[in-house]
Design an enzyme around this catalytic site. Structure first.
Site, PDB file in Angstrom:
ATOM      1  N   SER A 194       0.875  -1.185   0.000  1.00  0.00           N
ATOM      2  CA  SER A 194       0.000   0.000   0.000  1.00  0.00           C
ATOM      3  C   SER A 194       0.905   1.227   0.000  1.00  0.00           C
ATOM      4  CB  SER A 194      -0.855  -0.001   1.274  1.00  0.00           C
ATOM      5  OG  SER A 194      -1.463   1.262   1.480  1.00  0.00           O
ATOM      6  N   TYR A 197      -1.504  -1.616  10.247  1.00  0.00           N
ATOM      7  CA  TYR A 197      -1.577  -1.682   8.776  1.00  0.00           C
ATOM      8  C   TYR A 197      -0.270  -1.166   8.164  1.00  0.00           C
ATOM      9  CZ  TYR A 197      -3.682  -1.246   4.104  1.00  0.00           C
ATOM     10  OH  TYR A 197      -3.970  -1.369   2.765  1.00  0.00           O
TER      11      TYR A 197
HETATM   12  N1  LIG Z   1      -8.820  -0.401  -1.361  1.00  0.00           N
HETATM   13  C1  LIG Z   1      -7.781   0.403  -1.209  1.00  0.00           C
HETATM   14  O1  LIG Z   1      -7.895   1.645  -1.244  1.00  0.00           O
HETATM   15  C2  LIG Z   1      -6.403  -0.164  -1.012  1.00  0.00           C
HETATM   16  C3  LIG Z   1      -5.297   0.712  -1.043  1.00  0.00           C
HETATM   17  C4  LIG Z   1      -4.036   0.197  -0.834  1.00  0.00           C
HETATM   18  C5  LIG Z   1      -3.843  -1.168  -0.644  1.00  0.00           C
HETATM   19  N2  LIG Z   1      -4.939  -1.983  -0.631  1.00  0.00           N
HETATM   20  C6  LIG Z   1      -4.685  -3.410  -0.418  1.00  0.00           C
HETATM   21  O2  LIG Z   1      -5.221  -4.136  -1.511  1.00  0.00           O
HETATM   22  C7  LIG Z   1      -5.580  -5.450  -1.084  1.00  0.00           C
HETATM   23  C8  LIG Z   1      -6.988  -5.779  -1.527  1.00  0.00           C
HETATM   24  O3  LIG Z   1      -7.845  -4.815  -0.971  1.00  0.00           O
HETATM   25  P1  LIG Z   1      -9.343  -4.603  -1.467  1.00  0.00           P
HETATM   26  O4  LIG Z   1      -9.600  -3.148  -1.393  1.00  0.00           O
HETATM   27  O5  LIG Z   1      -9.589  -5.326  -2.733  1.00  0.00           O
HETATM   28  O6  LIG Z   1     -10.116  -5.254  -0.230  1.00  0.00           O
HETATM   29  P2  LIG Z   1     -11.304  -6.324  -0.149  1.00  0.00           P
HETATM   30  O7  LIG Z   1     -11.773  -6.246   1.259  1.00  0.00           O
HETATM   31  O8  LIG Z   1     -12.276  -6.127  -1.259  1.00  0.00           O
HETATM   32  O9  LIG Z   1     -10.555  -7.688  -0.379  1.00  0.00           O
HETATM   33  C9  LIG Z   1      -9.828  -8.319   0.640  1.00  0.00           C
HETATM   34  C10 LIG Z   1     -10.152  -9.799   0.549  1.00  0.00           C
HETATM   35  O10 LIG Z   1      -9.317 -10.483   1.464  1.00  0.00           O
HETATM   36  C11 LIG Z   1     -10.073 -11.583   1.943  1.00  0.00           C
HETATM   37  N3  LIG Z   1      -9.483 -12.069   3.173  1.00  0.00           N
HETATM   38  C12 LIG Z   1      -9.480 -11.445   4.382  1.00  0.00           C
HETATM   39  N4  LIG Z   1      -8.876 -12.212   5.286  1.00  0.00           N
HETATM   40  C13 LIG Z   1      -8.496 -13.351   4.651  1.00  0.00           C
HETATM   41  C14 LIG Z   1      -7.824 -14.528   5.058  1.00  0.00           C
HETATM   42  N5  LIG Z   1      -7.431 -14.689   6.332  1.00  0.00           N
HETATM   43  N6  LIG Z   1      -7.599 -15.497   4.142  1.00  0.00           N
HETATM   44  C15 LIG Z   1      -8.006 -15.342   2.871  1.00  0.00           C
HETATM   45  N7  LIG Z   1      -8.652 -14.240   2.414  1.00  0.00           N
HETATM   46  C16 LIG Z   1      -8.889 -13.257   3.297  1.00  0.00           C
HETATM   47  C17 LIG Z   1     -11.461 -11.010   2.147  1.00  0.00           C
HETATM   48  O11 LIG Z   1     -12.445 -12.024   2.247  1.00  0.00           O
HETATM   49  C18 LIG Z   1     -11.613 -10.138   0.925  1.00  0.00           C
HETATM   50  O12 LIG Z   1     -12.238 -10.823  -0.132  1.00  0.00           O
HETATM   51  C19 LIG Z   1      -5.401  -5.453   0.434  1.00  0.00           C
HETATM   52  O13 LIG Z   1      -4.161  -6.052   0.733  1.00  0.00           O
HETATM   53  C20 LIG Z   1      -5.380  -3.987   0.810  1.00  0.00           C
HETATM   54  O14 LIG Z   1      -4.644  -3.735   1.972  1.00  0.00           O
HETATM   55  C21 LIG Z   1      -6.203  -1.531  -0.819  1.00  0.00           C
END
Ligand SMILES: NC(=O)c1ccc[n+]([C@@H]2O[C@H](COP(=O)([O-])OP(=O)(O)OC[C@H]3O[C@@H](n4cnc5c(N)ncnc54)[C@H](O)[C@@H]3O)[C@@H](O)[C@H]2O)c1
Length: 252
Positions: free
Chosen positions: A143, A156
């Site tokens: 991130s 985080y």
């Molecule tokens: N959305 C943002 O703005 C953003 C920005 C920077 C980084 N990220 C990173 O991108 C990645 C995806 O984020 P997103 O926005 O698509 O979130 P999201 O919540 O849509 O997806 C996260 C997924 O992880 C799964 N998950 C959670 N715990 C788990 C486990 N123990 N085992 C297996 N699966 C598990 C959840 O069920 C979910 O489907 C994350 O690592 C997040 O930190 C997101």
């Protein structure tokens, strides 16, 4: 011809927004995709979407913090598709905002377990399969908060900074096996995950203010395109890199 024809990809968190978009793009570009997530309904949907588009996919329900479950999922992937070349890791725990002194220890442990240790566990099981396939590409989602600090997100930030260095460590140790490892650092992306901590997308745009130079959030598909580059041979000399995808959020 697809950019991932003949490849097999293991995509964790693919029931979610960013990894779901990535799994669908990998499938459309010719990869056979093992869609992995802890939420069965969502991961099944992603695999169905890929198949409906003419691609190959299976759905596996698995907790990335469970070493045995991940080992089994990786074995199932290789049993189904014969090998494993690409791994996209994105599982993340959705925690509440706290400054460090107010953060419950159990919350800290949960964030580190899913966001950092989960990536270690997945990597330790996919690497031998990539060695057997004479190479591979590991893409870990960090991130911008692995690069700069965020308010009230100590666990985080610590986990995402750890993901960045874990990826570099893999890149250095396994270059000899033709395995590349890179991190992607997304800026704020329009996803349901953001709404878990914020009242609306508009409120998120407002809160980030002038750092959102394009005056919008990113889209999951814009992260998926970077993942496609890192998964494909187009990035054959890219390893150990921090791929910041944030429309200049961290550039000033
Ligand atoms: N959305 C943002 O703005 C953003 C920005 C920077 C980084 N990220 C990173 O991108 C990645 C995806 O984020 P997103 O926005 O698509 O979130 P999201 O919540 O849509 O997806 C996260 C997924 O992880 C799964 N998950 C959670 N715990 C788990 C486990 N123990 N085992 C297996 N699966 C598990 C959840 O069920 C979910 O489907 C994350 O690592 C997040 O930190 C997101």
């Amino acid at each position: 011809m697809g950019r991932l024809d003949g490849r097999v990809a293991f995509v964790t968190a693919s029931g979610g927004a960013i990894a779901g978009a990535t799994a669908r793009l990998f499938g459309a570009e010719g990869a056979a995709v093992c869609c992995v997530d802890i939420v069965e309904k969502n991961v099944n949907q992603t695999a169905e979407d890929i198949k409906a588009g003419g691609g190959k996919a299976i759905a596996l329900t698995c907790d990335v913090t469970d070493d045995d479950a991940v080992k089994n999922a990786v074995e199932q992937c290789v049993t189904e598709f014969g090998k494993l070349n690409v791994c996209f890791n994105a599982a993340a725990y959705s925690e509440k905002r706290h400054r460090l002194a107010e953060m419950p220890l159990e919350m800290w442990k949960s964030v580190i377990a899913v966001n950092l240790t989960g990536m270690f566990i997945v990597a330790r099981h996919v690497i031998p399969k990539m060695q057997a396939a004479k190479g591979g590409s590991i893409i870990n989602v960090s991130s911008i908060y692995g690069v700069v600090g965020a308010k009230e997100r100590p666990a985080y930030c610590a986990a995402k900074g750890g993901v960045r260095m874990l990826s570099k460590s893999i890149a250095v140790d396994y270059a000899v096996d033709n395995i590349r490892a890179n991190s992607i650092m997304p800026g704020p992306i329009e996803t349901p995950r953001l709404l878990a901590r914020n009242p609306s997308i508009e409120a998120v745009v407002e809160r980030h203010g002038t750092r959102l130079h394009q005056k919008r959030l990113g889209k999951p598909e814009e992260i998926a395109q970077t993942a496609l580059f890192l998964a494909s041979d187009d990035s054959s000399f890219t390893s150990g890199a921090d791929m910041v995808v944030d429309a200049a959020y961290t550039a000033f």
